[in-house]
Design a protein around this motif. Sequence first.
Motif, short mmCIF file in Angstrom:
data_model
loop_
_atom_site.label_atom_id
_atom_site.label_comp_id
_atom_site.label_asym_id
_atom_site.label_seq_id
_atom_site.Cartn_x
_atom_site.Cartn_y
_atom_site.Cartn_z
N VAL A 110 -29.01 27.85 11.82
CA VAL A 110 -29.14 29.01 12.71
C VAL A 110 -29.09 30.30 11.89
O VAL A 110 -29.85 31.25 12.15
N GLN A 111 -28.22 30.35 10.89
CA GLN A 111 -28.09 31.55 10.07
C GLN A 111 -29.39 31.88 9.34
O GLN A 111 -29.78 33.05 9.26
N CYS A 112 -30.06 30.87 8.82
CA CYS A 112 -31.34 31.11 8.15
C CYS A 112 -32.40 31.58 9.13
O CYS A 112 -33.23 32.44 8.81
N CYS A 113 -32.39 31.04 10.35
CA CYS A 113 -33.32 31.49 11.38
C CYS A 113 -33.05 32.94 11.75
O CYS A 113 -33.98 33.74 11.94
N VAL A 114 -31.78 33.31 11.84
CA VAL A 114 -31.40 34.70 12.13
C VAL A 114 -31.93 35.63 11.04
O VAL A 114 -32.50 36.69 11.33
N GLY A 115 -31.77 35.23 9.77
CA GLY A 115 -32.26 36.06 8.68
C GLY A 115 -33.77 36.24 8.71
O GLY A 115 -34.28 37.33 8.42
N SER B 236 -22.27 35.46 12.45
CA SER B 236 -21.99 35.18 11.04
C SER B 236 -23.26 35.18 10.22
O SER B 236 -23.25 35.51 9.03
N GLY B 237 -24.40 34.82 10.85
CA GLY B 237 -25.68 34.85 10.16
C GLY B 237 -26.09 36.25 9.77
O GLY B 237 -26.63 36.47 8.68
N VAL B 238 -25.85 37.22 10.65
CA VAL B 238 -26.15 38.62 10.33
C VAL B 238 -25.34 39.05 9.10
O VAL B 238 -25.87 39.68 8.17
N LEU B 239 -24.05 38.69 9.08
CA LEU B 239 -23.20 39.04 7.95
C LEU B 239 -23.67 38.34 6.67
O LEU B 239 -23.69 38.95 5.59
N LEU B 240 -24.05 37.08 6.79
CA LEU B 240 -24.50 36.32 5.63
C LEU B 240 -25.77 36.92 5.04
O LEU B 240 -25.89 37.05 3.81
N VAL B 241 -26.71 37.29 5.89
CA VAL B 241 -27.98 37.85 5.41
C VAL B 241 -27.75 39.20 4.73
O VAL B 241 -28.31 39.47 3.66
#
Length: 305
Positions: free
Chosen positions: A192-197, A79-84
């Motif tokens: 986690v999503q921000c770390c992924v971005g 979901s982090g990839v999609l969010l970024v």
Amino acid sequence: MAPTSDRPASRTALWQLLVGEVLIGSVGVFVHESGQDPVTAVFYRCLFGALFLIAWGLARGHLRGLWQDRVLLRGAIVSGVLLVLNWVALFAGMARSSIGVATMVYHFFPFVMLILAALVLGERTRPADWGWTALAFLGVIGSADPLRLLRQADVGYLSGIGLTLLAAVLCGASLLMSRSVGRQRPFAVVTVQCCVGTLMLGAFASPAALHPGPHWIWLAGLGVIHSGIVYVLFYSSYRHLPVATIAVVAFVYPLVTLVLDYALYGHRLDAVQLVGLALIIVGTLGVNLKWRLAPRRAAALDVIP
């Protein structure tokens, strides 16, 4: 009626949500004033956001046991990839159209969630909700300034609208996935999503941004304010407020954006766009507040002697 002991918490939560919506309404201004391309702006939003959220999460104990929760981590990463990608598309759409127009078109994402939930997850959807979705989509068309497109075929503007719609689709998909994996730990998911971005875009961020200058204030604000403080305010308030209140207060975001876009950059909406904004608002409220498009026939029969 809510218990008296719950009223202070609800009142505080309402103020937290209002402040969060006002702050997120300025995100387009921070992107524009930073002077950076969309990828670079999103990278620093993720970097500064991750640093803030990790520090806050460790201090408050929100990240305890995160690395042992494999299911949450996998869902948060995808979901982090999609969010970024959604943020990149949205910022690119703002640059090609305007902050206000892009924000209005972007607010089709709740309906994307509704459609995906029905098609992918098989969730039951009320027939009325499809009607409200169709109404909101007409609002999106109106808010995109169709008269301008008829007067002159502006390829750049049209691509901006297309990128913003793509951002809405990516945002809807990301939020739907985040909801399914992070019901109990939404703060951990967004961290986690921000770390992924940060990891995802680090190699693509412009090195020109590294020189000293006032743009660092805007880039740091994107992360600390819009990916840090705002998320803390949102997740601290949601559990204390009914869905109806959250749905109504959510419109503070586009209204703040429209005011700032006019006050700072002189972009005003024409009559068709204002009607489009009204249709989006009505459609969103119709879905969230479970309005019916027409009164039930049974209710009418009840008044017949």
